[in-house]
Design a protein around this motif. Sequence first.
Motif, mmCIF file in Angstrom:
data_model
loop_
_atom_site.group_PDB
_atom_site.id
_atom_site.type_symbol
_atom_site.label_atom_id
_atom_site.label_comp_id
_atom_site.label_asym_id
_atom_site.label_seq_id
_atom_site.Cartn_x
_atom_site.Cartn_y
_atom_site.Cartn_z
ATOM 1 N N ALA A 1 -10.240 -1.598 -21.579
ATOM 2 C CA ALA A 1 -8.943 -1.409 -22.223
ATOM 3 C C ALA A 1 -8.571 0.056 -22.377
ATOM 4 O O ALA A 1 -7.520 0.369 -22.939
ATOM 5 C CB ALA A 1 -8.953 -2.077 -23.599
ATOM 6 N N ALA A 2 -9.404 0.956 -21.882
ATOM 7 C CA ALA A 2 -9.157 2.389 -22.039
ATOM 8 C C ALA A 2 -8.656 2.991 -20.736
ATOM 9 O O ALA A 2 -9.061 2.571 -19.649
ATOM 10 C CB ALA A 2 -10.443 3.088 -22.468
ATOM 11 N N PRO A 3 -7.761 3.989 -20.825
ATOM 12 C CA PRO A 3 -7.338 4.687 -19.606
ATOM 13 C C PRO A 3 -8.521 5.356 -18.916
ATOM 14 O O PRO A 3 -9.463 5.821 -19.572
ATOM 15 C CB PRO A 3 -6.345 5.727 -20.128
ATOM 16 C CG PRO A 3 -5.885 5.195 -21.441
ATOM 17 C CD PRO A 3 -7.062 4.484 -22.019
ATOM 18 N N LEU A 4 -8.454 5.403 -17.591
ATOM 19 C CA LEU A 4 -9.527 5.983 -16.779
ATOM 20 C C LEU A 4 -8.941 7.008 -15.812
ATOM 21 O O LEU A 4 -7.781 6.889 -15.417
ATOM 22 C CB LEU A 4 -10.236 4.884 -15.972
ATOM 23 C CG LEU A 4 -10.956 3.784 -16.744
ATOM 24 C CD1 LEU A 4 -11.362 2.677 -15.782
ATOM 25 C CD2 LEU A 4 -12.183 4.346 -17.451
ATOM 26 N N PRO A 5 -9.735 7.976 -15.419
ATOM 27 C CA PRO A 5 -9.282 8.848 -14.314
ATOM 28 C C PRO A 5 -9.357 8.067 -13.001
ATOM 29 O O PRO A 5 -10.440 7.746 -12.514
ATOM 30 C CB PRO A 5 -10.279 10.010 -14.358
ATOM 31 C CG PRO A 5 -11.493 9.453 -15.025
ATOM 32 C CD PRO A 5 -11.034 8.396 -15.980
ATOM 33 N N LEU A 6 -8.205 7.742 -12.448
ATOM 34 C CA LEU A 6 -8.150 6.869 -11.273
ATOM 35 C C LEU A 6 -7.586 7.621 -10.071
ATOM 36 O O LEU A 6 -6.685 8.456 -10.210
ATOM 37 C CB LEU A 6 -7.255 5.657 -11.560
ATOM 38 C CG LEU A 6 -7.684 4.733 -12.702
ATOM 39 C CD1 LEU A 6 -6.597 3.702 -12.978
ATOM 40 C CD2 LEU A 6 -8.999 4.041 -12.361
ATOM 41 N N ARG A 7 -8.117 7.268 -8.905
ATOM 42 C CA ARG A 7 -7.582 7.774 -7.646
ATOM 43 C C ARG A 7 -7.578 6.616 -6.658
ATOM 44 O O ARG A 7 -8.632 5.986 -6.424
ATOM 45 C CB ARG A 7 -8.416 8.930 -7.104
ATOM 46 C CG ARG A 7 -7.940 9.451 -5.728
ATOM 47 C CD ARG A 7 -8.869 10.534 -5.208
ATOM 48 N NE ARG A 7 -8.583 10.884 -3.819
ATOM 49 C CZ ARG A 7 -7.750 11.833 -3.429
ATOM 50 N NH1 ARG A 7 -7.107 12.552 -4.341
ATOM 51 N NH2 ARG A 7 -7.551 12.082 -2.151
ATOM 52 N N VAL A 8 -6.432 6.324 -6.102
ATOM 53 C CA VAL A 8 -6.285 5.257 -5.106
ATOM 54 C C VAL A 8 -5.799 5.902 -3.820
ATOM 55 O O VAL A 8 -4.813 6.654 -3.830
ATOM 56 C CB VAL A 8 -5.268 4.196 -5.574
ATOM 57 C CG1 VAL A 8 -5.096 3.124 -4.504
ATOM 58 C CG2 VAL A 8 -5.690 3.583 -6.893
ATOM 59 N N GLU A 9 -6.476 5.613 -2.733
ATOM 60 C CA GLU A 9 -6.072 6.179 -1.449
ATOM 61 C C GLU A 9 -5.931 5.070 -0.413
ATOM 62 O O GLU A 9 -6.836 4.248 -0.237
ATOM 63 C CB GLU A 9 -7.086 7.219 -0.973
ATOM 64 C CG GLU A 9 -6.671 7.897 0.328
ATOM 65 C CD GLU A 9 -7.571 9.062 0.707
ATOM 66 O OE1 GLU A 9 -7.492 9.505 1.864
ATOM 67 O OE2 GLU A 9 -8.344 9.517 -0.156
ATOM 68 N N VAL A 10 -4.778 5.056 0.251
ATOM 69 C CA VAL A 10 -4.529 4.112 1.339
ATOM 70 C C VAL A 10 -4.196 4.943 2.570
ATOM 71 O O VAL A 10 -3.122 5.557 2.635
ATOM 72 C CB VAL A 10 -3.370 3.151 1.017
ATOM 73 C CG1 VAL A 10 -3.208 2.125 2.135
ATOM 74 C CG2 VAL A 10 -3.595 2.456 -0.320
ATOM 75 N N PRO A 11 -5.092 5.003 3.565
ATOM 76 C CA PRO A 11 -4.862 5.894 4.715
ATOM 77 C C PRO A 11 -3.633 5.548 5.533
ATOM 78 O O PRO A 11 -2.984 6.442 6.085
ATOM 79 C CB PRO A 11 -6.147 5.732 5.552
ATOM 80 C CG PRO A 11 -7.161 5.182 4.604
ATOM 81 C CD PRO A 11 -6.406 4.349 3.633
ATOM 82 N N ALA A 12 -3.292 4.260 5.624
ATOM 83 C CA ALA A 12 -2.127 3.856 6.433
ATOM 84 C C ALA A 12 -1.456 2.677 5.745
ATOM 85 O O ALA A 12 -1.888 1.538 5.880
ATOM 86 C CB ALA A 12 -2.541 3.492 7.848
#
Length: 378
Positions: A10-21
């Motif tokens: 339930a807590a915010p997180l440091p997130l990174r999402v990468e979609v190459p194409a």
Amino acid sequence: MCNARPERAAAPLPLRVEVPALPARGGAGLVRRLFAPLGWTVTADPVPLDTAFPEWGDSRYVRLVLESDRLTLAEALRHLYVLLPVLDDAKHYWVSADEVDKLLRAGEGWLAGHPEQQLITSRYLSRRWSLTRQARERLELVRLAEADDSEVEDIDNAVAEETEAEEKPTPLAEQRRAAILAALHASGAARVLDLGCGQGQLVRALLKDTRFTEIVGVDVSVRALAIAERRLRLDRMGERQAARVRLVQGSLAYTDNRLKGYDAAVLSEVIEHLDLPRLPALEYAVFGHARPRTVVVTTPNVEYNVRWESLPAGHARHGDHRFEWTREEFRAWAATVAGRHGYDVGFVPVGPDDPEVGPPTQMALFHRDDTEKEAKAA
């Protein structure tokens, strides 16, 4: 969820999402408009068609990177669940009513107030008008409830009376057929050619009107004609009705003696499917050889495309369109054709006539008057 630290879910997180194409109909700009309001830092770089040939331009794909330290993982997954298919703009399964529930579950807490809500709901539901309307009505209830801290059920009755009074907009295809029928009535035509009849929608409309005594649908596609035959139920048609209609396979790029002698011909949303160098052949086959007294031509008005919110800039309305003309381009072509073959031509808007960009469909009405020639011949 981690059993040792359940509070982390339930807590915010440091997130990174990468979609190459990522397929993105609407380009990098639309990607930013969809994700940025949700608290993401967005990097969306167009993917070139071929790095070795930069002059070919960009593909419909982008390299996407999303970063945030303000969102929970559940929120991030709900954003992706909705917005990735919205950007792809091509659901690969049948969209039914339960898709509205899926959309609202995944959009809880963010979709009701999203600035691109209309585009998101329309694309997610494959532009099915009834489902899109249902979703937007329910989202409006949520927005109103959030605005005055009420429960959705408390304001449901107040909204229902207004929404039930709304009228479903008439599809452009229906407006186009109505305009064509009106033009044919005005011309007094009884024997009509539907050139490029496709799957027979206009032929069916013509058959319902007893003023049209002979109707011939012509198309180059054998498959389209087979579908038209099934939809018209020619095998179950009564003898008198069946005598009024024929479906003929043929190419409009070639002269065809079977098409001579008719009162009127219709080319509805046909010319834009031909490569420009082939237009003169169609012109001669219809106006020079078949020579019906009246010819009705409709085609998209490319200027109106900016009013389609789901159509990316620079894209045609249909993947098979070889060109789409401005009003000036269409009128210039029509005037040249009319002058070359002895017709008069006028123009009629079809659909809402926008004061800036004109109507979505433009119609040209060609007519030749042989009264004087026939009198002299007699």
